[in-house]
Design a protein around this motif. Structure first.
Motif, PDB file in Angstrom:
ATOM      1  N   ILE A  88     -10.698 -36.652 -49.935  1.00  0.00           N
ATOM      2  CA  ILE A  88     -10.143 -35.509 -49.197  1.00  0.00           C
ATOM      3  C   ILE A  88     -10.711 -35.478 -47.779  1.00  0.00           C
ATOM      4  N   ARG A  89     -12.044 -35.640 -47.672  1.00  0.00           N
ATOM      5  CA  ARG A  89     -12.661 -35.534 -46.344  1.00  0.00           C
ATOM      6  C   ARG A  89     -12.286 -36.725 -45.455  1.00  0.00           C
ATOM      7  N   ILE A  90     -12.083 -37.901 -46.069  1.00  0.00           N
ATOM      8  CA  ILE A  90     -11.635 -39.041 -45.247  1.00  0.00           C
ATOM      9  C   ILE A  90     -10.255 -38.737 -44.677  1.00  0.00           C
ATOM     10  N   GLN A  91      -9.368 -38.235 -45.538  1.00  0.00           N
ATOM     11  CA  GLN A  91      -8.014 -37.933 -45.100  1.00  0.00           C
ATOM     12  C   GLN A  91      -8.014 -36.905 -43.969  1.00  0.00           C
ATOM     13  N   LEU A  92      -8.922 -35.919 -44.055  1.00  0.00           N
ATOM     14  CA  LEU A  92      -8.896 -34.830 -43.078  1.00  0.00           C
ATOM     15  C   LEU A  92      -9.833 -35.074 -41.896  1.00  0.00           C
TER      16      LEU A  92
ATOM     17  N   VAL B 208      -9.589 -37.026 -39.317  1.00  0.00           N
ATOM     18  CA  VAL B 208      -8.890 -37.053 -38.023  1.00  0.00           C
ATOM     19  C   VAL B 208      -7.493 -36.471 -38.198  1.00  0.00           C
ATOM     20  N   PRO B 209      -6.904 -35.928 -37.131  1.00  0.00           N
ATOM     21  CA  PRO B 209      -5.564 -35.354 -37.244  1.00  0.00           C
ATOM     22  C   PRO B 209      -4.510 -36.425 -37.541  1.00  0.00           C
ATOM     23  N   ALA B 210      -3.418 -36.003 -38.172  1.00  0.00           N
ATOM     24  CA  ALA B 210      -2.259 -36.858 -38.447  1.00  0.00           C
ATOM     25  C   ALA B 210      -2.662 -38.165 -39.138  1.00  0.00           C
ATOM     26  N   ASN B 211      -3.600 -38.062 -40.052  1.00  0.00           N
ATOM     27  CA  ASN B 211      -4.088 -39.242 -40.759  1.00  0.00           C
ATOM     28  C   ASN B 211      -3.091 -39.649 -41.852  1.00  0.00           C
ATOM     29  N   ASP B 212      -2.968 -40.964 -42.110  1.00  0.00           N
ATOM     30  CA  ASP B 212      -2.097 -41.362 -43.214  1.00  0.00           C
ATOM     31  C   ASP B 212      -2.865 -42.189 -44.246  1.00  0.00           C
ATOM     32  N   PHE B 213      -4.141 -41.839 -44.426  1.00  0.00           N
ATOM     33  CA  PHE B 213      -4.984 -42.519 -45.405  1.00  0.00           C
ATOM     34  C   PHE B 213      -4.395 -42.382 -46.810  1.00  0.00           C
ATOM     35  N   VAL B 214      -3.998 -41.156 -47.188  1.00  0.00           N
ATOM     36  CA  VAL B 214      -3.234 -40.973 -48.436  1.00  0.00           C
ATOM     37  C   VAL B 214      -1.964 -40.198 -48.096  1.00  0.00           C
TER      38      VAL B 214
ATOM     39  N   PRO C  22      -4.934 -23.631 -42.565  1.00  0.00           N
ATOM     40  CA  PRO C  22      -4.680 -23.274 -43.956  1.00  0.00           C
ATOM     41  C   PRO C  22      -5.338 -24.272 -44.908  1.00  0.00           C
ATOM     42  N   ARG C  23      -5.650 -23.808 -46.129  1.00  0.00           N
ATOM     43  CA  ARG C  23      -6.219 -24.715 -47.124  1.00  0.00           C
ATOM     44  C   ARG C  23      -5.078 -25.488 -47.784  1.00  0.00           C
ATOM     45  N   ARG C  24      -5.429 -26.536 -48.516  1.00  0.00           N
ATOM     46  CA  ARG C  24      -4.473 -27.322 -49.296  1.00  0.00           C
ATOM     47  C   ARG C  24      -3.402 -27.992 -48.435  1.00  0.00           C
ATOM     48  N   VAL C  25      -3.733 -28.334 -47.161  1.00  0.00           N
ATOM     49  CA  VAL C  25      -2.796 -29.118 -46.365  1.00  0.00           C
ATOM     50  C   VAL C  25      -3.300 -30.545 -46.332  1.00  0.00           C
ATOM     51  N   TYR C  26      -2.388 -31.505 -46.364  1.00  0.00           N
ATOM     52  CA  TYR C  26      -2.839 -32.898 -46.473  1.00  0.00           C
ATOM     53  C   TYR C  26      -3.161 -33.481 -45.117  1.00  0.00           C
TER      54      TYR C  26
ATOM     55  N   ASN D 173     -13.277 -30.621 -38.071  1.00  0.00           N
ATOM     56  CA  ASN D 173     -12.954 -31.393 -39.271  1.00  0.00           C
ATOM     57  C   ASN D 173     -13.775 -32.666 -39.344  1.00  0.00           C
ATOM     58  N   LEU D 174     -13.981 -33.304 -38.197  1.00  0.00           N
ATOM     59  CA  LEU D 174     -14.779 -34.534 -38.186  1.00  0.00           C
ATOM     60  C   LEU D 174     -16.213 -34.233 -38.615  1.00  0.00           C
ATOM     61  N   ILE D 175     -16.788 -33.131 -38.070  1.00  0.00           N
ATOM     62  CA  ILE D 175     -18.162 -32.749 -38.447  1.00  0.00           C
ATOM     63  C   ILE D 175     -18.230 -32.512 -39.948  1.00  0.00           C
ATOM     64  N   SER D 176     -17.224 -31.818 -40.459  1.00  0.00           N
ATOM     65  CA  SER D 176     -17.197 -31.514 -41.887  1.00  0.00           C
ATOM     66  C   SER D 176     -17.202 -32.805 -42.712  1.00  0.00           C
ATOM     67  N   SER D 177     -16.408 -33.799 -42.273  1.00  0.00           N
ATOM     68  CA  SER D 177     -16.333 -35.051 -43.019  1.00  0.00           C
ATOM     69  C   SER D 177     -17.654 -35.814 -42.958  1.00  0.00           C
ATOM     70  N   VAL D 178     -18.309 -35.787 -41.783  1.00  0.00           N
ATOM     71  CA  VAL D 178     -19.613 -36.457 -41.664  1.00  0.00           C
ATOM     72  C   VAL D 178     -20.611 -35.796 -42.612  1.00  0.00           C
ATOM     73  N   GLY D 179     -20.568 -34.462 -42.666  1.00  0.00           N
ATOM     74  CA  GLY D 179     -21.459 -33.746 -43.591  1.00  0.00           C
ATOM     75  C   GLY D 179     -21.258 -34.205 -45.016  1.00  0.00           C
TER      76      GLY D 179
END
Lengths: 110, 209, 627
Positions: free
Chosen positions: C50-54, C56-62, C446-450, C462-468
């Motif tokens: 989830i954190r990898i996907q979020l 960076v913006p407009a990510n298409d990891f999943v 919003p929550r639950r957005v891909y 979001n990047l800080i959150s993913s690093v955490g």
């Protein structure tokens, strides 16, 4: 641990006392049964007689509650000693049951 | 605890169902379970009340047209009486009278089976006379689920009674099975408690409208 | 002849069979710990995705669909298959010891509860390989769940039904154990706090799981057996699901957090070397939280449109919960105050817990304000809030408890050095991940957005959150390394490895013999082991009985088979609706037959247990070694 159960032969007097107690209880239970049948009859009659729903519904709900009380305390022996904790939890369940019922007749968008 | 230990009416304890630690645990545990069952049935009742008479637009079947009181009255009498016969069985269990206990339990099973038979007849009747199937409407789903869950409890109770009676037919009462007999009788009374509310809330209040 | 020494002598097959059939609460605790730990890692991997996907913006990891599945399974797995089983692991390992019992009230049901949970969890996770996981969120709101295609939601409903039955059984078992099996002298007001919180949490399980059971049945019946509970066009009502789910779901929060409070209470008292401050107030607050826990569920539904009156009632009730919780926080602070503190790893987790949990609690009160909740609802603020409560409360307790009870469960100490590194990484990572999410929520994410569009002021946060999140993962990896190293070294420890144990579990060997107590202890007060130590009693306890025969339950494979039957039946139920296969109905019947058959086998065959004879107990030598 109390896995070994002491058995003790009752004296004749003790035995007869216990027997009399049990039979008294049984008579009470038969009387309870008669009362329950009577309550059921009243409930069915009240509905069959076509009284106004405003009177009938609270009445039959009350009769049901009384009947359940009789079941619990006389048929399920809840008035005997050692039922404190189980009955406490049972009433806990009833409290939550009541909350759920209130909710579902008030706040579900109808 | 020795399962082969023989008792007489005079050495049999006053409360054989809770004479052993296992018996005490079973007794408390089963009462707690009944507390949970109360909540379970309350949610089914609540859902029934919320969905009563609800269906696709234009649905014509309502509770007051569907239910017939005479049948419900007979079923109620059967189940109430079976509650009394189960009390008799426990009276004889505490009096160390194994044969009488088995006999009263057999009567209880017969009454319960008759109740179940009427219930099956009733459901069958609704389906064939009214087309009131399980998928007919939200009302039908809620009705069959509530009353059917109770019926399922009756069926489980019957199986439980029969299994216990067969298992212990030859060896009589001891402190190992006394608590088991007591537990099924508690269960049976609870089934009756639920039925009291079913006939009141579903049938009587359904007919009142 | 300790049980582990025995196990080491046995081959792998024999050990496996031993664990499949065991009814010993200490081994069931290990089963819960291992499988709960496994699901914790699975849920953690999902969180990382989830954190990898979020990141960076407009990510298409999943893709969006896969993201929904990952997000749903992360929540479901963490709550039902990781947090609860891990708490059950500690309850099983510790509670019978704390009350001086030789086992739980129903050892057979204890095993059954575990296997039901296990098969339910496996069933749920098999969805990944059988056409896609559930994707309607962990709350699985009915309108979405009914519309969800494929079998994902069916896996959710059936899997949770099976594991939920196991949880209910475990709850009743703990209640009866605590009511009936306490050692002589162990009155209710002398019970250790962890036992108390287990007691209340079990009572919540008893009353909260039936509504979930019913709700899941409705979902199963609607999706698979033609019912119309939630089909609005057939007169159904989807609000019923919301109520049922949250009547369960809110007490569930307290089912998780109360035992966590219990673990922290033990840690604070042990490592401050002080009696818990205001023990009776803590007990009372626990009961009160348990009661309020049932009266507030609709605060999850403020925006559903229940009306101002209902919202007001539930808002006030929700705020009221902060009072007993505040009482607890102050009790812990005053326990530490003036104590002789040792900063061991468990204590670090406990100290880290207080500010983290207070932060989660305060944002909870913010959301209790119904008008403000209209702004916060379904935003990342909510995500931040419940992760502060669940991670900051429950997961920190699980990690702290793991370090605290590892020596009691396995007889060897986890490395303190690595433990502290784990704590530092995890604690920093946790705050880095979730603190910033409060602001993301306030900024409108919003929550639950891909994914999200860039340049809305969300990118950096979001990047800080993913690093955490990566730091948290490093923390867990360190923990795993610690466990492996410790197990390889295997330095044995004595009864009371922390040297400041206060309750009965520290008075017996680590790990305890399979019968726990050679002689049932006599409890002379709160913190009974501490009392005996202070009075210089070298045996650590006063005995309530002479050495005698001990009655033990037999092992049994039946719980495993019974649960496996339901697992098989669930596949039949799942594919029944497809209508294009002939096998689902027979498989459903076969599975139920296996379960009913093993129930009949259980009831027809007497299982009276066996006795350990007095002579054998005496042969094992005098008293177990001191500390």
């Amino acid at each position: 641990m109390a896995h070994e159960v002491e058995t003790r032969k009752k004296t004749q007097a003790e035995f007869e006392y216990a027997k009399r107690k049990r039979e008294e209880e049984m008579r009470g239970q038969v009387a309870t049964f008669a009362l329950m049948i009577f309550l059921t009859l009243v409930a069915f009659t009240a509905v069959a007689a076509d009284f106004s729903a405003y009177y009938v519904v609270p009445t039959i709900l009350l009769l049901a509650a009384v009947q359940v009380g009789l079941q619990l305390y006389y048929f399920m022996h809840a008035k005997e000693k050692g039922h404190g904790t189980p009955i406490f939890f049972f009433y806990g369940g009833l409290l939550i049951a009541f909350t759920i019922l209130i909710t579902f007749v008030t706040i579900i968008w109808i | 605890m020795d399962i082969n230990k023989q008792y007489s009416a005079q050495t049999w304890p006053d409360h054989p169902e809770t004479a052993t630690l296992e018996g005490k645990n079973k007794f408390v545990g089963f009462w707690l379970f009944l507390g949970g069952e109360t909540v379970l049935f309350a949610t089914l009742f609540a859902t029934y009340l919320a969905l009563k008479d609800k269906g696709p637009s234009g649905m014509e079947i309502t509770a007051s047209q569907l239910f017939e009181l005479p049948l419900v009255f007979i079923m109620t009498m059967l189940l109430l009486t079976s509650s009394l016969t189960s009390v008799y069985a426990m009276f004889h269990m505490r009096s160390y009278n194994f044969r009488a206990m088995q006999a009263w339990m057999a009567v209880t099973v017969l009454l319960g089976a008759a109740f179940l038979g009427f219930e099956i007849y009733e459901f069958n009747h609704y389906v064939h006379e009214f087309g009131f199937t399980y998928g007919h409407s939200a009302f039908s789903s809620a009705f069959y689920t509530l009353v059917g869950t109770h019926g399922l409890h009756v069926a489980i109770g019957l199986g439980w009674f029969i299994l216990l009676m067969i298992r212990n037919a030859k060896r009589g009462l001891n402190l190992y099975n006394a608590s088991k007999f007591y537990t099924i009788s508690l269960y049976w009374h609870f089934i009756d408690v639920v039925w009291v509310f079913i006939f009141t809330v579903v049938y009587l209040m359904g007919v009142v409208g | 002849m300790s049980s582990t020494a025995q196990a080491q002598k046995k081959g792998f097959g024999a050990t496996l069979w031993d664990y499949l059939t065991t009814v010993d609460h200490k081994k069931i605790a290990i089963l819960y710990l291992v499988s709960g730990g496994f699901f914790f890692v699975v849920g953690g991997i999902e969180a990382m995705l989830i954190r990898i996907q979020l990141a960076v913006p407009a990510n298409d990891f999943v893709s969006a669909g896969v993201y929904n599945q990952i997000m749903t399974m992360h929540g479901t797995t963490m709550i039902f298959l990781a947090a609860m089983p891990l708490l059950f692991a500690f309850m099983n390992a510790v509670v019978p010891l704390q009350i001086g019992a030789r086992d739980v009230a129903f050892p057979f049901l204890n095993s059954l509860g575990f296997w039901l949970f296990f098969f339910g969890g496996v069933f749920l996770n098999l969805s990944w390989f059988l056409g896609g996981a559930p994707d309607a969120g962990w709350t699985s709101y009915a309108s979405l769940a009914i519309a969800s295609g494929g079998h994902g939601v069916d896996f959710y409903a059936l899997g949770l039904q099976i594991s939920g039955a196991g949880t209910l059984i475990a709850g009743i078992n703990f209640l009866v154990t605590i009511i009936n099996m306490r050692a002589p002298g162990m009155t209710y007001m002398r019970m250790p706090m962890f036992t108390w919180t287990t007691f209340i949490a079990s009572a919540l399980i008893l009353f909260a799981f039936p509504p979930l059971t019913v709700g899941l049945f409705f979902l199963i019946l609607d999706r698979m057996f033609f019912a119309n509970f939630f089909a609005v066009e057939m007169g159904g009502n989807t609000i019923i699901w919301e109520h049922l789910f949250w009547i369960f779901g809110h007490p569930e929060v307290y089912i998780l957090v109360l035992p966590a409070f219990g673990i922290f209470s033990e840690i604070f008292a042990i490592f401050s070397r002080k009696r818990l401050f205001g023990y009776s107030a803590l007990v009372f607050a626990t009961i009160l939280i348990g009661f309020y826990g049932f009266m507030v569920w609709a605060h999850h539904m403020f925006t559903t449109g229940l009306g101002a009156t209902a919202n007001a009632i539930f808002a006030v009730a929700t705020m009221a919960i902060a009072v007993p919780t505040g009482v607890k926080i102050f009790n812990w602070l005053l326990t530490i105050w003036g104590g002789n503190i040792s900063f061991s790893t468990p204590m670090l987790y406990a100290l880290g817990f207080i500010p983290s949990f207070v932060a989660g609690g305060v944002t909870g009160v913010m959301q209790a304000v119904a008008p403000l909740d209209y702004q916060l609802h379904d935003s990342y603020f909510i995500v931040a809030h419940f992760h502060y409560v669940i991670v900051g409360g429950v997961v920190l307790a699980l990690l702290g408890g793991l370090h605290l009870y590892w020596p009691k469960m396995f007889g060897t100490m986890l490395s303190e050095k690595l433990g502290k590194i784990t704590f530092a990484l995890f604690f920093f990572g946790f705050h880095a991940t979730f603190f910033i999410q409060h602001f993301l929520g306030l900024l409108g994410m919003p929550r639950r957005v891909y994914t999200f569009v860039g340049d809305q002021g969300w990118d950096l946060y979001n990047l800080i959150s993913s690093v955490g999140a990566a730091f948290m993962a490093l923390g867990v990896i360190t923990l795993v390394i610690n466990i492996i190293m410790t197990s390889v070294k295997n330095e044995r420890v004595g009864n009371d490895p922390w040297e400041d144990g206060r309750t009965l579990e520290w008075a017996i060997p680590s790990p305890p013999p399979f019968y726990n107590f050679k002689q049932t202890p006599l409890v002379r007060g709160l913190d009974t082991y501490w009392i005996e130590k202070m009075e210089g009693n070298p045996e650590g306890m006063t005995y309530a009985e002479p050495i005698g025969d001990i009655h033990m339950p037999n092992n049994s494979i039946i719980p495993f088979i019974m649960s496996a039957g339901l697992f098989v039946a669930a596949f039949g139920a799942l594919y029944f609706i497809d209508g294009d296969k002939a096998w689902p109905l027979p498989v459903l019947a076969l599975g139920l037959l296996i379960t009913l058959g093993s129930m009949a086998a259980r009831s027809l065959k007497d299982d009276l247990g066996y006795h350990i004879h007095k002579e054998d107990l005496l042969k094992e030598g005098g008293q177990p070694g001191g500390h």
